[in-house]
Design a protein around this motif. Structure first.
Motif, PDB file in Angstrom:
ATOM      1  N   ILE B  29      -2.511   4.193  -9.181  1.00 51.25           N
ATOM      2  CA  ILE B  29      -3.602   5.179  -9.041  1.00 51.25           C
ATOM      3  C   ILE B  29      -3.270   6.178  -7.932  1.00 51.25           C
ATOM      4  N   VAL B  30      -2.796   5.639  -6.807  1.00 46.20           N
ATOM      5  CA  VAL B  30      -2.493   6.497  -5.649  1.00 46.20           C
ATOM      6  C   VAL B  30      -1.384   7.503  -5.984  1.00 46.20           C
ATOM      7  N   LYS B  31      -0.415   7.038  -6.780  1.00 40.69           N
ATOM      8  CA  LYS B  31       0.696   7.928  -7.148  1.00 40.69           C
ATOM      9  C   LYS B  31       0.231   9.075  -8.040  1.00 40.69           C
ATOM     10  N   GLU B  32      -0.953   8.933  -8.627  1.00 41.50           N
ATOM     11  CA  GLU B  32      -1.533  10.041  -9.407  1.00 41.50           C
ATOM     12  C   GLU B  32      -2.350  10.964  -8.502  1.00 41.50           C
ATOM     13  N   ASP B  33      -2.116  10.847  -7.194  1.00 41.60           N
ATOM     14  CA  ASP B  33      -2.825  11.646  -6.184  1.00 41.60           C
ATOM     15  C   ASP B  33      -4.327  11.420  -6.185  1.00 41.60           C
ATOM     16  N   LYS B  34      -4.713  10.188  -6.456  1.00 45.29           N
ATOM     17  CA  LYS B  34      -6.136   9.845  -6.412  1.00 45.29           C
ATOM     18  C   LYS B  34      -6.387   8.892  -5.246  1.00 45.29           C
ATOM     19  N   PHE B  53       5.872  -2.703  -0.919  1.00 48.37           N
ATOM     20  CA  PHE B  53       6.015  -2.021  -2.214  1.00 48.37           C
ATOM     21  C   PHE B  53       5.901  -0.502  -2.047  1.00 48.37           C
ATOM     22  N   THR B  54       5.036  -0.085  -1.125  1.00 42.66           N
ATOM     23  CA  THR B  54       4.900   1.356  -0.859  1.00 42.66           C
ATOM     24  C   THR B  54       6.223   1.925  -0.368  1.00 42.66           C
ATOM     25  N   MET B  55       6.852   1.195   0.541  1.00 43.57           N
ATOM     26  CA  MET B  55       8.134   1.657   1.094  1.00 43.57           C
ATOM     27  C   MET B  55       9.197   1.760   0.000  1.00 43.57           C
ATOM     28  N   GLN B  56       9.163   0.804  -0.934  1.00 46.82           N
ATOM     29  CA  GLN B  56      10.133   0.839  -2.046  1.00 46.82           C
ATOM     30  C   GLN B  56       9.910   2.061  -2.930  1.00 46.82           C
ATOM     31  N   GLY B  64       3.933   7.978   0.715  1.00 47.29           N
ATOM     32  CA  GLY B  64       3.351   6.736   1.223  1.00 47.29           C
ATOM     33  C   GLY B  64       1.843   6.749   1.106  1.00 47.29           C
ATOM     34  N   ILE B  65       1.207   5.850   1.853  1.00 51.99           N
ATOM     35  CA  ILE B  65      -0.249   5.714   1.724  1.00 51.99           C
ATOM     36  C   ILE B  65      -0.930   5.720   3.085  1.00 51.99           C
ATOM     37  N   GLU B  66      -2.222   5.955   3.048  1.00 50.83           N
ATOM     38  CA  GLU B  66      -3.095   5.681   4.181  1.00 50.83           C
ATOM     39  C   GLU B  66      -4.078   4.636   3.687  1.00 50.83           C
ATOM     40  N   ILE B  67      -4.350   3.649   4.493  1.00 54.96           N
ATOM     41  CA  ILE B  67      -5.236   2.563   4.054  1.00 54.96           C
ATOM     42  C   ILE B  67      -6.215   2.183   5.154  1.00 54.96           C
ATOM     43  N   ALA B  68      -7.419   1.828   4.733  1.00 56.67           N
ATOM     44  CA  ALA B  68      -8.418   1.316   5.678  1.00 56.67           C
ATOM     45  C   ALA B  68      -9.290   0.307   4.950  1.00 56.67           C
ATOM     46  N   GLY B  98     -16.362  -6.548   1.538  1.00 56.89           N
ATOM     47  CA  GLY B  98     -15.773  -5.359   2.124  1.00 56.89           C
ATOM     48  C   GLY B  98     -15.391  -4.296   1.108  1.00 56.89           C
ATOM     49  N   LEU B  99     -14.789  -3.261   1.641  1.00 51.15           N
ATOM     50  CA  LEU B  99     -14.399  -2.116   0.825  1.00 51.15           C
ATOM     51  C   LEU B  99     -13.028  -1.642   1.302  1.00 51.15           C
ATOM     52  N   THR B 100     -12.143  -1.392   0.353  1.00 49.82           N
ATOM     53  CA  THR B 100     -10.795  -0.942   0.711  1.00 49.82           C
ATOM     54  C   THR B 100     -10.593   0.492   0.241  1.00 49.82           C
ATOM     55  N   VAL B 101     -10.095   1.314   1.125  1.00 47.89           N
ATOM     56  CA  VAL B 101      -9.806   2.706   0.791  1.00 47.89           C
ATOM     57  C   VAL B 101      -8.308   2.923   0.907  1.00 47.89           C
ATOM     58  N   VAL B 102      -7.685   3.390  -0.164  1.00 49.12           N
ATOM     59  CA  VAL B 102      -6.247   3.676  -0.132  1.00 49.12           C
ATOM     60  C   VAL B 102      -6.029   5.077  -0.696  1.00 49.12           C
ATOM     61  N   GLY B 103      -5.359   5.908   0.063  1.00 50.07           N
ATOM     62  CA  GLY B 103      -5.117   7.273  -0.406  1.00 50.07           C
ATOM     63  C   GLY B 103      -3.663   7.664  -0.265  1.00 50.07           C
ATOM     64  N   PRO B 104      -3.228   8.653  -1.049  1.00 47.89           N
ATOM     65  CA  PRO B 104      -1.837   9.121  -0.911  1.00 47.89           C
ATOM     66  C   PRO B 104      -1.657   9.897   0.396  1.00 47.89           C
ATOM     67  N   ALA B 105      -0.557   9.610   1.106  1.00 48.84           N
ATOM     68  CA  ALA B 105      -0.329  10.259   2.399  1.00 48.84           C
ATOM     69  C   ALA B 105      -0.127  11.764   2.263  1.00 48.84           C
ATOM     70  N   SER B 106       0.206  12.207   1.035  1.00 53.31           N
ATOM     71  CA  SER B 106       0.383  13.648   0.833  1.00 53.31           C
ATOM     72  C   SER B 106      -0.961  14.376   0.842  1.00 53.31           C
ATOM     73  N   ILE B 107      -2.045  13.635   0.709  1.00 55.70           N
ATOM     74  CA  ILE B 107      -3.386  14.238   0.718  1.00 55.70           C
ATOM     75  C   ILE B 107      -4.209  13.739   1.904  1.00 55.70           C
ATOM     76  N   VAL B 108      -4.152  12.442   2.148  1.00 56.98           N
ATOM     77  CA  VAL B 108      -4.923  11.865   3.260  1.00 56.98           C
ATOM     78  C   VAL B 108      -4.031  11.831   4.496  1.00 56.98           C
ATOM     79  N   ARG B 109      -4.380  12.651   5.481  1.00 52.79           N
ATOM     80  CA  ARG B 109      -3.558  12.719   6.695  1.00 52.79           C
ATOM     81  C   ARG B 109      -3.767  11.490   7.575  1.00 52.79           C
ATOM     82  N   GLU B 110      -5.007  11.068   7.714  1.00 54.43           N
ATOM     83  CA  GLU B 110      -5.310   9.971   8.619  1.00 54.43           C
ATOM     84  C   GLU B 110      -6.644   9.336   8.250  1.00 54.43           C
ATOM     85  N   ILE B 111      -6.738   8.050   8.406  1.00 56.35           N
ATOM     86  CA  ILE B 111      -8.040   7.390   8.269  1.00 56.35           C
ATOM     87  C   ILE B 111      -8.336   6.695   9.585  1.00 56.35           C
ATOM     88  N   LYS B 112      -9.391   7.144  10.248  1.00 52.03           N
ATOM     89  CA  LYS B 112      -9.819   6.477  11.483  1.00 52.03           C
ATOM     90  C   LYS B 112     -10.873   5.462  11.090  1.00 52.03           C
TER      91      LYS B 112
END
Lengths: 210, 129
Positions: B29-34, B53-56, B64-68, B98-112
């Motif tokens: 999903i993330v690789k589709e820029d979502k 797996f992201t690194m691969q 890569g990804i941003e995750i929180a 809980g809730l997990t948020v994962v975004g593509p690093a090309s769109i999500v610069r940072e998650i605080k």
């Protein structure tokens, strides 16, 4: 009965010939936290030589580096010996274009990026091999990141003893309390690997950890 | 004007998947820029595997990804009973709160983040924040 005796014999012989286990102390954390600076500090203090090169550019350490048989001594005369394992910083993203800003050519930047991704994977693989870990965090940046939570959570799940080090206390923006608040279950030692501030406190904490 | 697509992944979509399948589902999903908004959270070991797996998968296009993770059981003001219930649900039933948020690093610069809230900073959207 015979099988029981055989098992007992194996146990006794195994114990006799078992080599003394080498304690592996890992340095883990995100990129640019100062892991290699700390590794160099420890190595210089106890064996008089450095471990690896350091740089302001992230992912300077891209391979696992090991310095074997480091013996440290406490003020009370206690000694511990360990193999120090410096690991590449764990990150969730690597963009080769970031390295271009430091003057690398595109080919070099891409190569560095490729090596850095492999380094992160190796760091994660090596988590299982550690006997104890020092997490090295830059005390001038927000510690509450998912990477830090993941590293610490994985060590906790494996029952690997952890010491949290708040590095770079020499910086104006350093804030140890922020790290203590983010990870209240751990003792945090504020140090500067660069200038040696509180490094003795860290060694004392290591004696309690190992 | 740029847009950010969010894909909600419900708990039942992950049920029955093994760790590798869960990770691939997220990364696909993330690789589709979502942006993935996943109900529940991964196990600690799965989070580490997700990073590996992201690194691969890093390429010229995929940075890569941003995750929180928002984890109510980790909040300092949650009661002992709440934390205990959460632990029992996780270990016995395999249910993770809980809730997990994962975004593509090309769109999500940072998650605080802190245990109760997250702030998401994006690139290439509007004025870049």
């Amino acid at each position: 009965m015979i099988s029981l005796l055989r098992a007992q014999l194996r146990k006794i012989l195994g114990g006799l010939f078992k080599k003394k286990k080498q304690v592996k102390l890992g340095l883990y954390g995100p990129p640019n936290g100062g892991k290699t600076t700390l590794a160099n500090r420890i190595c210089m203090d106890w064996i008089g030589e450095e471990m690896g090169s350091t740089s302001n550019m992230a992912h300077e350490t891209r391979e696992i580096q090991i310095k074997e048989q480091i013996t440290i001594k406490s003020k009370t005369g206690k000694e511990i010996t360990f193999n120090l394992v410096d690991t590449p910083g764990i990150a969730t993203k690597i963009d080769y274009e970031e390295f271009l800003k430091y003057g690398l050519k595109e080919k070099e930047a891409k190569e560095r990026s490729k090596e850095a991704t492999k380094g992160v994977i190796d760091s994660i693989k090596w988590l299982d091999d550690m006997d104890a870990v020092i997490i090295v965090l830059d005390s001038s940046v927000d510690p509450y990141t998912q990477v830090n939570i993941t590293i610490i959570g994985n060590l906790q799940a494996r029952n690997i003893p952890v010491l949290l080090v708040a590095n770079k206390v020499d910086l104006k923006k350093a804030n140890i309390k922020r790290i203590e608040a983010a990870f209240p279950q751990y003792e945090v030692v504020g140090i500067s690997a660069k200038d040696g501030t509180n490094i003795d406190k860290m060694y004392e904490a290591l004696f309690e950890l190992l | 004007m740029s847009k950010l697509m969010i894909q909600y992944v419900m708990r039942h979509e992950m049920e029955g998947l093994n760790s590798e399948q869960k990770i691939h589902k997220i990364l696909d999903i993330v690789k589709e820029d979502k942006l993935v908004l996943m109900e529940g959270k991964l196990k600690q070991a799965e989070e580490a595997e997700l990073i590996a797996f992201t690194m691969q998968s890093i390429s010229k296009k995929f940075k890569g990804i941003e995750i929180a993770v928002i984890d109510p059981s980790q909040t300092t003001d949650s009661s002992f009973l709440t934390r205990l219930k959460s632990k029992v649900a996780t270990s016995v039933l395999g249910i993770t709160s809980g809730l997990t948020v994962v975004g593509p690093a090309s769109i999500v610069r940072e998650i605080k983040q802190d245990p109760q809230k997250i702030q998401l900073f994006t690139l290439n959207i509007g004025r870049g924040k």
